[in-house]
Scaffold this motif. Structure first.
Motif, PDB file in Angstrom:
ATOM      1  N   UNK A 150      41.012 107.508  -0.096  1.00 46.65           N
ATOM      2  CA  UNK A 150      40.957 108.833  -0.729  1.00 46.65           C
ATOM      3  C   UNK A 150      40.839 108.795  -2.244  1.00 46.65           C
ATOM      4  N   UNK A 193      43.474 109.571  -6.877  1.00 46.19           N
ATOM      5  CA  UNK A 193      43.336 110.108  -5.521  1.00 46.19           C
ATOM      6  C   UNK A 193      42.808 111.537  -5.576  1.00 46.19           C
ATOM      7  N   UNK A 234      38.256 119.725   0.536  1.00 43.67           N
ATOM      8  CA  UNK A 234      37.836 120.758   1.475  1.00 43.67           C
ATOM      9  C   UNK A 234      37.685 122.102   0.758  1.00 43.67           C
ATOM     10  N   UNK A 235      38.652 122.447  -0.112  1.00 45.38           N
ATOM     11  CA  UNK A 235      38.595 123.729  -0.813  1.00 45.38           C
ATOM     12  C   UNK A 235      37.404 123.801  -1.759  1.00 45.38           C
ATOM     13  N   UNK A 252      43.113 114.596  -3.288  1.00 42.23           N
ATOM     14  CA  UNK A 252      43.724 115.088  -2.053  1.00 42.23           C
ATOM     15  C   UNK A 252      42.672 115.733  -1.169  1.00 42.23           C
ATOM     16  N   UNK A 253      42.742 115.426   0.127  1.00 40.59           N
ATOM     17  CA  UNK A 253      41.750 115.941   1.076  1.00 40.59           C
ATOM     18  C   UNK A 253      41.657 117.468   1.003  1.00 40.59           C
ATOM     19  N   UNK A 254      42.814 118.116   0.788  1.00 41.76           N
ATOM     20  CA  UNK A 254      42.826 119.581   0.691  1.00 41.76           C
ATOM     21  C   UNK A 254      41.914 120.071  -0.423  1.00 41.76           C
ATOM     22  N   UNK A 255      41.974 119.395  -1.575  1.00 49.70           N
ATOM     23  CA  UNK A 255      41.152 119.828  -2.714  1.00 49.70           C
ATOM     24  C   UNK A 255      39.679 119.603  -2.417  1.00 49.70           C
ATOM     25  N   UNK A 284      38.922 117.310   9.308  1.00 49.89           N
ATOM     26  CA  UNK A 284      38.618 118.334   8.300  1.00 49.89           C
ATOM     27  C   UNK A 284      37.320 118.026   7.555  1.00 49.89           C
TER      28      UNK A 284
END
Lengths: 280, 334
Positions: A169, A201, A208-209, A203-206, A236
């Motif tokens: 990541x 890193x 995706x957003x 973050x996967x959330x960022x 995701x």
């Protein structure tokens, strides 16, 4: 007489490299990036050893050329026994080894990794100066500038959003060579939008957003399983299509061949833009 | 003391509410700043936009695993402490977690789990069973605190060393860095696939452990008394060993070894349930889930984007507690 002659010879052979400003004749490189710069710039027979990494197909662009030069493993003992008159190391090369070589009286020059296109030019010219091959270095810099101008000319128009997403990541943000490559290839770097600095890193959330148009990854170093690439398997990520796996060897070191990384990105961008027009 | 303890239904109700609140916090806190109502809307009614992906594919599995793994550790700790009548029994200290890690590492890094997904939890389960059997054999049925802990330390160190060896020998340069994950545990970017893989084994383990309450109550009177009350000791041991192994094995196979929750949680709750193991089980499971959810939220708040390992936080809280416990145990023996 013979003994005196031998003594004189020894004195000469030890003192010569230090005294003369002539180009070094026995150069040992201990770092993948300096290996490749030296392979590109050094004259015939001037470079007597490169690091073993220079022969790795996946990390070294010049693996073939490196196969013709003896390798070292970055250990002080083996480097010392090669009797080099110049040792070239990276600033991340084991500190203990570099200190030891200096204590033993070796001349060690250290290169910081290139974080920008400017750093690449600086490193090429410095390598040229150290090896007494200034003309060759200038030639490489001129070619590099031409190639970069071509890339930037081809990269006009729309700039799709790209997320650099490496194993474990990691991503490259502001102040990295990878960021400059992405920007030069007519893409926007998602990490720049989040103001991420350096290699950190993402973050996967960022990711995706941010809804990037392209997710750019790295090819696997090894077929052996590890969790490091599990981030590529995350459900995701499926929404963003296949991850474009770039060849790491063009990205690890800043060198003239860094242009190849940009050229590969250009092709990726073209494909994406073509698909988009097709979709509309 | 006991007069001030809350009644059992109040305790269970309170812990349930706490778990629900922390589960919600786990869903709502993350690097992507999504508003409260937006999060809920995306979770429940979203249709494929980015926020929905974040809520359903990233945060939901993480929260589910956080609660289930914490509950597994709390429950296993309570059962092991009751079965062995030893306050120091815990899946981490007895080497069960470390051995489950070893099993998982072998399954993943040999490529076995890529070919056959169930190999991962099964291999971790096998590691966990072997650890329990080894510790029991070393410490004996009537082993004291010291023998039990020493056996646990020995099994734990051996499993950790073998895990490191396996990862160092892997031709993949990244594998050696993953030693940290297997020793300290993390829920970073765990997906629904991990929930689907681990949850059945955890539920199976819970089912085996949940019915042991009455037998453990009887065991507080000693093994002979328990046997005379009609407790089948063989059956109790078998259920405890395989229940713990199944639940802890599955938990460890997707999140690494997370220490101290199984030790600390039953201890904190024991006075609140009047020392009755049967009441401790459910309370420990709920509290364990709450503690792990809290620790996981803390990793995101304290060091966002750095993947702080869960075991770091549980050890910072748990290790001083462990020291205090040893101090008190020693004083009690004098």
């Amino acid at each position: 007489m013979i003994r005196r002659g031998l003594a004189l010879f020894l004195l000469w052979s030890v003192g010569a490299p230090a005294l003369a400003f002539a180009a070094p004749e026995r150069v040992v490189s201990m770092n993948l990036c300096t290996d490749q710069l030296a392979l590109l710039i050094a004259g015939e027979g001037q470079l007597i050893s490169v690091s073993h990494l220079a022969r790795e197909q996946r990390s070294s662009v010049l693996a073939e050329q490196a196969a013709r030069v003896p390798v070292n493993h970055g250990r002080a003992e083996e480097v010392f026994l090669m009797r080099p008159d110049l040792v070239i190391a990276g600033t991340f090369t084991t500190r203990a080894t570099v200190e030891m070589l200096r204590r033993l009286g070796m001349r060690v020059e250290e290169f910081a990794p290139a974080n920008s296109f400017d750093d690449i030019r600086v490193n090429i010219r410095r390598m040229g100066a150290l090896l007494g091959r200034e003309a060759r270095a200038e030639n490489l810099v001129a070619n590099f500038n031409d190639g970069l101008a071509d890339v930037e000319a081809a990269a006009g128009g729309a700039d799709p959003l790209a997320a650099l997403y490496y194993t474990n990541s990691y991503t490259s943000g502001v102040g990295t060579l990878a960021d400059e490559i992405v920007t030069a290839s007519g893409l926007q770097n998602l990490s720049e939008r989040y103001e991420l600095q350096g290699t950190v890193k993402l973050p996967l959330e960022l990711l995706v957003m941010g809804a990037p148009d392209l997710v750019i990854g790295r090819e696997a170093f090894s077929q052996a399983p590890a969790l490091a690439r599990e981030n590529y398997q995350h459900p995701a990520l499926r929404a963003f299509g296949a991850i474009a796996e770039m060849q790491s060897k063009y990205w690890i070191c800043g060198a003239p061949f860094t242009l190849q990384a940009a050229t590969n990105l250009l092709a990726l961008r073209e494909r994406h833009l073509a698909n988009e027009t097709l979709g509309q | 003391m006991s007069s001030r303890a809350p009644s059992y239904p109040v305790l269970i109700g309170g812990l349930t509410v706490l778990s629900i609140l922390l589960f919600a916090a786990s869903l709502l806190i993350g690097p992507a700043a999504i508003g409260f109502w937006d999060s809920l809307a995306a979770l429940i009614a979203g249709e494929g936009e980015a926020a929905t992906l974040v809520m359903r594919e990233i945060r939901l599995p993480r929260a589910i695993l956080g609660f289930m793994i914490g509950a597994t550790l709390g429950l296993s700790g309570a059962v092991l402490q009751g079965l062995l009548r030893n306050p120091l029994a815990d899946p981490g200290l007895l080497g069960i977690s470390a051995s489950a890690s070893l099993g998982a590492v072998i399954a993943i890094y040999t490529g076995l789990s890529a070919a056959f997904a169930l190999a991962l939890p099964l291999s971790a389960l096998l590691g966990a069973v072997l650890a329990v059997l080894a510790v029991q054999a070393l410490a004996g049925a009537h082993g004291g605190n010291l023998t039990l802990i020493l056996a646990g330390v020995a099994v734990s160190s051996l499993a950790a060393a073998l895990t490191s060896l396996a990862l160092n020998l892997s031709p993949n340069p990244f594998a050696a860095l993953e030693i940290v994950f297997w020793m300290l545990g993390s829920l970073q970017d765990r997906a629904m696939t991990h929930v689907v893989l681990a949850a059945p084994f955890m539920l199976l383990g819970w089912a085996m452990l949940a019915g042991l309450g009455r037998s453990l109550d009887a065991l507080t009177l000693g093994e002979d008394a328990a046997a005379s009350l009609g407790v089948n000791l063989r059956r109790v041991r078998l259920l405890a060993v395989f229940g713990t192994a199944s639940a802890v094995g599955a938990a460890t196979s997707v999140a690494g070894a997370i220490g101290f929750i199984g030790l600390v949680v039953p201890h904190l709750l024991r006075p609140l349930v009047g020392g009755r193991p049967s009441r401790l089980l459910l309370a420990s499971a709920l509290a364990g889930g709450a503690v792990l959810l809290a620790a996981d939220v803390a990793t995101r708040v304290l060091a966002p984007g750095r993947d702080l390992k869960l075991g770091v936080l549980t050890a910072i809280v748990g290790a001083p507690f462990f020291l205090w416990l040893i101090y008190r145990t020693r004083r009690a023996m004098l």
